[in-house]
Design an enzyme around this catalytic site. Sequence first.
Site, PDB file in Angstrom:
ATOM      1  N   LYS A  42     -39.851 -29.064  13.834  1.00  0.00           N
ATOM      2  CA  LYS A  42     -39.571 -29.528  15.214  1.00  0.00           C
ATOM      3  C   LYS A  42     -40.195 -28.570  16.236  1.00  0.00           C
ATOM      4  CE  LYS A  42     -35.127 -29.096  14.580  1.00  0.00           C
ATOM      5  NZ  LYS A  42     -35.010 -28.516  13.236  1.00  0.00           N
ATOM      6  N   ARG A 117     -26.843 -32.712  18.042  1.00  0.00           N
ATOM      7  CA  ARG A 117     -26.673 -32.346  16.634  1.00  0.00           C
ATOM      8  C   ARG A 117     -25.365 -32.871  16.073  1.00  0.00           C
ATOM      9  NH1 ARG A 117     -30.092 -27.522  16.476  1.00  0.00           N
ATOM     10  NH2 ARG A 117     -30.043 -26.571  14.447  1.00  0.00           N
ATOM     11  N   ARG A 156     -41.058 -17.453   8.048  1.00  0.00           N
ATOM     12  CA  ARG A 156     -41.319 -17.661   9.490  1.00  0.00           C
ATOM     13  C   ARG A 156     -41.227 -16.354  10.278  1.00  0.00           C
ATOM     14  NH1 ARG A 156     -37.945 -22.023  12.770  1.00  0.00           N
ATOM     15  NH2 ARG A 156     -36.185 -20.959  11.805  1.00  0.00           N
ATOM     16  N   ARG A 189     -35.900 -14.215  12.569  1.00  0.00           N
ATOM     17  CA  ARG A 189     -34.568 -14.576  13.051  1.00  0.00           C
ATOM     18  C   ARG A 189     -33.489 -14.123  12.081  1.00  0.00           C
ATOM     19  NH1 ARG A 189     -34.968 -20.828  14.857  1.00  0.00           N
ATOM     20  NH2 ARG A 189     -32.961 -20.900  13.792  1.00  0.00           N
ATOM     21  N   ARG A 200     -26.726 -23.678   6.976  1.00  0.00           N
ATOM     22  CA  ARG A 200     -27.325 -24.504   8.053  1.00  0.00           C
ATOM     23  C   ARG A 200     -27.635 -25.903   7.530  1.00  0.00           C
ATOM     24  NH1 ARG A 200     -32.130 -20.659   9.581  1.00  0.00           N
ATOM     25  NH2 ARG A 200     -32.748 -22.260  11.069  1.00  0.00           N
TER      26      ARG A 200
HETATM   27  P1  AP5 Z   1     -40.361 -24.692  12.705  1.00  0.00           P
HETATM   28  O1  AP5 Z   1     -41.240 -25.646  13.442  1.00  0.00           O
HETATM   29  O2  AP5 Z   1     -40.121 -23.365  13.376  1.00  0.00           O
HETATM   30  O3  AP5 Z   1     -39.007 -25.387  12.252  1.00  0.00           O
HETATM   31  P2  AP5 Z   1     -37.836 -26.040  13.115  1.00  0.00           P
HETATM   32  O4  AP5 Z   1     -37.665 -27.451  12.669  1.00  0.00           O
HETATM   33  O5  AP5 Z   1     -38.038 -25.811  14.583  1.00  0.00           O
HETATM   34  O6  AP5 Z   1     -36.629 -25.196  12.519  1.00  0.00           O
HETATM   35  P3  AP5 Z   1     -35.487 -24.308  13.185  1.00  0.00           P
HETATM   36  O7  AP5 Z   1     -35.051 -23.363  12.104  1.00  0.00           O
HETATM   37  O8  AP5 Z   1     -35.901 -23.669  14.469  1.00  0.00           O
HETATM   38  O9  AP5 Z   1     -34.420 -25.394  13.427  1.00  0.00           O
HETATM   39  P4  AP5 Z   1     -32.931 -25.251  13.485  1.00  0.00           P
HETATM   40  O10 AP5 Z   1     -32.579 -26.598  13.868  1.00  0.00           O
HETATM   41  O11 AP5 Z   1     -32.242 -24.730  12.278  1.00  0.00           O
HETATM   42  O12 AP5 Z   1     -32.705 -24.030  14.488  1.00  0.00           O
HETATM   43  P5  AP5 Z   1     -32.268 -23.995  16.013  1.00  0.00           P
HETATM   44  O13 AP5 Z   1     -32.985 -22.871  16.638  1.00  0.00           O
HETATM   45  O14 AP5 Z   1     -32.360 -25.335  16.633  1.00  0.00           O
HETATM   46  O15 AP5 Z   1     -41.016 -24.431  11.257  1.00  0.00           O
HETATM   47  C1  AP5 Z   1     -40.480 -23.504  10.344  1.00  0.00           C
HETATM   48  C2  AP5 Z   1     -41.603 -22.703   9.668  1.00  0.00           C
HETATM   49  O16 AP5 Z   1     -42.396 -23.565   8.885  1.00  0.00           O
HETATM   50  C3  AP5 Z   1     -42.551 -22.020  10.649  1.00  0.00           C
HETATM   51  O17 AP5 Z   1     -42.881 -20.752  10.168  1.00  0.00           O
HETATM   52  C4  AP5 Z   1     -43.789 -22.944  10.700  1.00  0.00           C
HETATM   53  O18 AP5 Z   1     -44.976 -22.223  10.934  1.00  0.00           O
HETATM   54  C5  AP5 Z   1     -43.755 -23.606   9.342  1.00  0.00           C
HETATM   55  N1  AP5 Z   1     -44.133 -25.024   9.387  1.00  0.00           N
HETATM   56  C6  AP5 Z   1     -43.816 -25.934  10.352  1.00  0.00           C
HETATM   57  N2  AP5 Z   1     -44.327 -27.146  10.051  1.00  0.00           N
HETATM   58  C7  AP5 Z   1     -44.947 -27.006   8.849  1.00  0.00           C
HETATM   59  C8  AP5 Z   1     -45.658 -27.902   7.990  1.00  0.00           C
HETATM   60  N3  AP5 Z   1     -45.811 -29.185   8.318  1.00  0.00           N
HETATM   61  N4  AP5 Z   1     -46.165 -27.428   6.825  1.00  0.00           N
HETATM   62  C9  AP5 Z   1     -46.004 -26.101   6.497  1.00  0.00           C
HETATM   63  N5  AP5 Z   1     -45.364 -25.188   7.264  1.00  0.00           N
HETATM   64  C10 AP5 Z   1     -44.841 -25.651   8.427  1.00  0.00           C
HETATM   65  O19 AP5 Z   1     -30.708 -23.674  15.891  1.00  0.00           O
HETATM   66  C11 AP5 Z   1     -30.235 -22.402  15.488  1.00  0.00           C
HETATM   67  C12 AP5 Z   1     -28.714 -22.342  15.612  1.00  0.00           C
HETATM   68  O20 AP5 Z   1     -28.316 -22.554  16.998  1.00  0.00           O
HETATM   69  C13 AP5 Z   1     -27.933 -23.427  14.843  1.00  0.00           C
HETATM   70  O21 AP5 Z   1     -27.732 -23.078  13.495  1.00  0.00           O
HETATM   71  C14 AP5 Z   1     -26.626 -23.492  15.661  1.00  0.00           C
HETATM   72  O22 AP5 Z   1     -25.756 -22.431  15.369  1.00  0.00           O
HETATM   73  C15 AP5 Z   1     -27.110 -23.320  17.093  1.00  0.00           C
HETATM   74  N6  AP5 Z   1     -27.410 -24.609  17.775  1.00  0.00           N
HETATM   75  C16 AP5 Z   1     -28.624 -25.019  18.237  1.00  0.00           C
HETATM   76  N7  AP5 Z   1     -28.526 -26.255  18.791  1.00  0.00           N
HETATM   77  C17 AP5 Z   1     -27.226 -26.628  18.677  1.00  0.00           C
HETATM   78  C18 AP5 Z   1     -26.502 -27.796  19.036  1.00  0.00           C
HETATM   79  N8  AP5 Z   1     -27.114 -28.835  19.647  1.00  0.00           N
HETATM   80  N9  AP5 Z   1     -25.175 -27.856  18.755  1.00  0.00           N
HETATM   81  C19 AP5 Z   1     -24.539 -26.817  18.164  1.00  0.00           C
HETATM   82  N10 AP5 Z   1     -25.163 -25.676  17.785  1.00  0.00           N
HETATM   83  C20 AP5 Z   1     -26.497 -25.582  18.036  1.00  0.00           C
END
Ligand code: AP5
Length: 242
Positions: A42, A117, A156, A189, A200
């Site tokens: 994402k 979410r 990452r 992270r 997660r």
């Molecule tokens: P990347 O694009 O960084 O992945 P992502 O989908 O953005 O994953 P996140 O880990 O950031 O998502 P998340 O939902 O767990 O975390 P968030 O910050 O929202 O890609 C990952 C890696 O793979 C990178 O190194 C990239 O280079 C590589 N890659 C990407 N695409 C690829 C491909 N096609 N092929 C190969 N490699 C690839 O949330 C964190 C925390 O915040 C949550 O756990 C929660 O505690 C809190 N939180 C956030 N939003 C909410 C909400 N709405 N409600 C409640 N709590 C929340």
Amino acid sequence: MANTNLDDVPSLDLMTELLRRFKCSSKPDKRLILIGPPGSGKGTQSPIIKDEYCLCHLATGDMLRAAVAAKTPLGVKAKEAMNKGELVSDDLVVGIIDEAMKKPSCQKGFILDGFPRTVVQAQKLDEMLQNQGVKVDKVLNFAIDDAILEERITGRWIHPSSGRTYHTKFAPPKVLGVDDVTGEPLIQRKDDTAAVLKLRLEAFHKQTEPVIDYYSKKGLVANLHAEKPPKEVTVEVEKVLS
Ligand code: AP5
């Protein structure tokens, strides 16, 4: 640029920004939601969509991490849940999204990355948008098998101030551990460990998958093959949004 003295902005930067805004004026408004498990891509696809359609990119995870780093009251409340891989309370995230959507950069629409979410968050979002007389155009579902995600998450590296993301194997920086653009150090992270990823993913399957059903019933979901290489995923996104 709200607090910037324009006299101090180099002419080339000003012209580039003017040209960008001119191009944006002909783009259609779009309100998009990106849903997928941790590491599904994402955050990798968001900046590309943002630039193409002149949207604002609202990533609740980035906003929460900034609040944790700044030790704001919101950050203090969010920190424990985030480190444990649990979701932060609905009220906290709904509040930050409501505020963020009012920014001028969201005028042509938004990309919601990591929100909603839970079904409660989706219902609250519907209320917010209804009050503004607008609605969600598309929900991009980054569908991927859990087994692929550990390697993506543990490899990452992030440049914290810009949000630029790298991967030791799939998207390495030019110099290991260093941001390509600024030369500043990259970080990992706290929640990007195999153990926290498990939790997660549990939260995703239990609390976020029902959100995909919620939008499927409204006919808004487009499924992407998120296991493909990044460029191929971008092509799929372009097809869905064109
Ligand atoms: P990347 O694009 O960084 O992945 P992502 O989908 O953005 O994953 P996140 O880990 O950031 O998502 P998340 O939902 O767990 O975390 P968030 O910050 O929202 O890609 C990952 C890696 O793979 C990178 O190194 C990239 O280079 C590589 N890659 C990407 N695409 C690829 C491909 N096609 N092929 C190969 N490699 C690839 O949330 C964190 C925390 O915040 C949550 O756990 C929660 O505690 C809190 N939180 C956030 N939003 C909410 C909400 N709405 N409600 C409640 N709590 C929340």
